[in-house]
Design an enzyme around this catalytic site. Structure first.
Site, PDB file in Angstrom:
ATOM      1  N   TYR A  18       0.816  -1.221   0.000  1.00 19.75           N
ATOM      2  CA  TYR A  18       0.000   0.000   0.000  1.00 19.75           C
ATOM      3  C   TYR A  18       0.847   1.268   0.000  1.00 19.75           C
ATOM      4  CZ  TYR A  18      -4.540  -2.176   1.084  1.00 19.75           C
ATOM      5  OH  TYR A  18      -5.719  -2.881   1.061  1.00 19.75           O
ATOM      6  N   LYS A  25       5.346 -14.285   3.161  1.00 21.78           N
ATOM      7  CA  LYS A  25       5.436 -15.223   2.035  1.00 21.78           C
ATOM      8  C   LYS A  25       6.888 -15.251   1.575  1.00 21.78           C
ATOM      9  CE  LYS A  25       3.567 -18.005  -0.953  1.00 21.78           C
ATOM     10  NZ  LYS A  25       2.928 -19.294  -0.596  1.00 21.78           N
ATOM     11  N   ASP A  48      -0.483 -18.071   3.165  1.00 15.93           N
ATOM     12  CA  ASP A  48      -1.533 -18.975   2.656  1.00 15.93           C
ATOM     13  C   ASP A  48      -1.895 -20.023   3.720  1.00 15.93           C
ATOM     14  OD1 ASP A  48       1.030 -20.000   2.311  1.00 15.93           O
ATOM     15  OD2 ASP A  48       0.608 -20.960   0.388  1.00 15.93           O
ATOM     16  N   ASP A 104      -4.985  -6.742   5.283  1.00 11.72           N
ATOM     17  CA  ASP A 104      -6.306  -6.368   4.769  1.00 11.72           C
ATOM     18  C   ASP A 104      -7.126  -7.635   4.511  1.00 11.72           C
ATOM     19  OD1 ASP A 104      -8.318  -4.706   3.625  1.00 11.72           O
ATOM     20  OD2 ASP A 104      -7.565  -5.214   1.629  1.00 11.72           O
ATOM     21  N   ASP A 145     -10.306  -9.518   6.957  1.00 22.68           N
ATOM     22  CA  ASP A 145     -11.649  -9.861   6.468  1.00 22.68           C
ATOM     23  C   ASP A 145     -12.004 -11.315   6.801  1.00 22.68           C
ATOM     24  OD1 ASP A 145     -12.092  -7.321   5.466  1.00 22.68           O
ATOM     25  OD2 ASP A 145     -12.815  -8.027   3.521  1.00 22.68           O
TER      26      ASP A 145
HETATM   27  C1  IPM Z   1      -9.987  -1.631   4.695  1.00 27.15           C
HETATM   28  C2  IPM Z   1     -10.386  -1.334   3.284  1.00 27.15           C
HETATM   29  C3  IPM Z   1      -9.420  -0.318   2.702  1.00 27.15           C
HETATM   30  C4  IPM Z   1      -8.049  -0.919   2.793  1.00 27.15           C
HETATM   31  C5  IPM Z   1      -9.750   0.103   1.259  1.00 27.15           C
HETATM   32  C6  IPM Z   1     -11.084   0.788   1.181  1.00 27.15           C
HETATM   33  C7  IPM Z   1      -8.670   0.953   0.664  1.00 27.15           C
HETATM   34  O1  IPM Z   1     -10.431  -2.507   2.552  1.00 27.15           O
HETATM   35  O2  IPM Z   1      -9.892  -0.683   5.503  1.00 27.15           O
HETATM   36  O3  IPM Z   1      -9.790  -2.803   5.022  1.00 27.15           O
HETATM   37  O4  IPM Z   1      -7.719  -1.865   2.079  1.00 27.15           O
HETATM   38  O5  IPM Z   1      -7.273  -0.448   3.616  1.00 27.15           O
HETATM   39 MG    MG Z   2     -10.290  -4.294   3.765  1.00 23.15          MG
END
Ligand code: IPM
Ligand code: MG
Length: 343
Positions: A134, A181, A214, A238, A242
């Protein structure tokens, strides 16, 4: 009496404008003497002026003791500069290098796992938040032709990696797992492992476990309760956050804090986005924003108040006094009220 703490509130876009008022109501109900200033950075402002958050507004926002942010994202805006003007600017401008994303299963029925024995999860993902994939660095050559080449730099500095790993060890209850990785990305992996070994040596009381990213994804689903704190690079974090959110009941209950532990600056925003598909209908789940508010007060030193909020959210969910996505039938504001009643 102690000095009043200032919280800058940016509801932002979409459901951010519905769930953040509920989080603010919870903060007010805690009676901690916080002062709120609302800032209308977001899509409307960007569409009207090309600037989501003018400099003067940014300066005002970052002067606060903490920032509560809803969501930034609008289907009318495709320009990636838009979210960068708010999200990346705050994360990088304030050097919020640790993105802390706790995932704890509050009620069994929210787990997507079919095997009841394996459902428990109480993990804190610590995502490096200023570098990695990023960093925004890279280049494109021969754009638009068949010779196009796109390079996205994976930037990892010793300082950046070691400080976030050190933070992870500092909050660990029993273990830090680090995922990389290195077999495919040896430069980055080599640095992460060196920093990890150094931090582990400084914290002999905490177990240190290294996993490939992974394999880590697989273990999270097969054995989620084996994890305590999980630290990793920005993009990996990120993705893993999730997965953890899903294991803990979904984005509707996933809070997040972006902090710089040295300066105490922090931006607190739920993991979910602006969800334009359900925005404006009063059905969005306020739990993630409210759990995010708990992280905010914890950061400001009110640990007991934070725990009260988490307990209240858990109790409301277990009583099915929640929005439809979690099996209830309440609106956003009714779900907020069900939590406030339990504080
Ligand atoms: C998060 C989101 C953001 C990120 C996006 C919207 C850029 O997915 O906060 O997890 O990847 O940081
Ligand atoms: Mg995210």
């Amino acid at each position: 009496m102690a000095e009043r703490r200032h919280v800058s509130v940016i509801p932002g876009d979409g459901i951010g404008r519905e769930v953040i008022p509920e989080a603010v109501r919870v903060l007010e109900a805690l009676q901690l003497g916080l002062e709120f200033e609302t800032c209308d950075a977001g899509a409307e402002r960007f569409l009207a002026s090309g600037q989501a958050m003018p400099q003067e507004m940014y300066d005002q926002v970052v002067a606060a003791d903490a920032i509560l942010l809803g969501a930034i994202g609008d289907p009318r805006i495709e320009d990636p500069a838009y979210s960068a003007q708010v999200l990346r600017r705050l994360r990088n401008g304030l050097d919020l290098y640790a993105n802390v994303r706790p995932a704890r299963l509050l009620d069994d029925r929210l787990s997507p796992l079919k095997d009841a024995e394996r459902r428990a999860i109480d993990v804190i993902v610590v995502r490096e938040n200023t570098e990695g994939l990023y960093s925004g660095q890279g280049s494109t050559f021969h754009r638009g032709s068949e010779r196009e080449v796109a390079i996205q730099d994976h930037y990892n500095s010793y300082t950046g990696v070691s400080r976030v790993i050190e933070y992870a060890f500092g909050i660990a209850r029993r273990e830090v797992a680090m995922a990389d990785k290195w077999n495919a990305m040896p430069h980055a992996g080599g640095l992460w492992q060196r920093c990890f070994r150094e931090a582990a040596a400084r914290h002999p009381e905490v177990r240190a476990r290294h996993l490939m990213i992974d394999a880590c994804a697989l273990h999270l689903i097969h054995n989620p309760s084996s994890f305590d704190v999980l630290v990793t690079e920005n993009c990996f974090g990120d993705i893993l956050s999730d997965i953890c959110a899903s294991l803990a009941g979904g984005l509707g209950v996933a809070p997040s804090a972006n902090v710089n532990p040295s300066t105490s600056k922090g931006v607190f925003e739920p993991v979910h986005g602006s969800a334009p598909d359900i925005a404006g209908q009063g059905v969005a789940n306020p739990a993630a924003a409210i759990l995010t508010a708990a992280l905010l007060v914890q950061h400001l030193g009110f640990a007991e108040a934070a725990e009260r909020v988490r307990e209240a959210v858990g109790a409301a969910i277990r009583a099915c006094e929640c929005t439809r996505d979690m099996g209830g039938s309440l609106s956003t504001s009714e779900a907020g009220a069900a939590i406030i009643r339990r504080l």
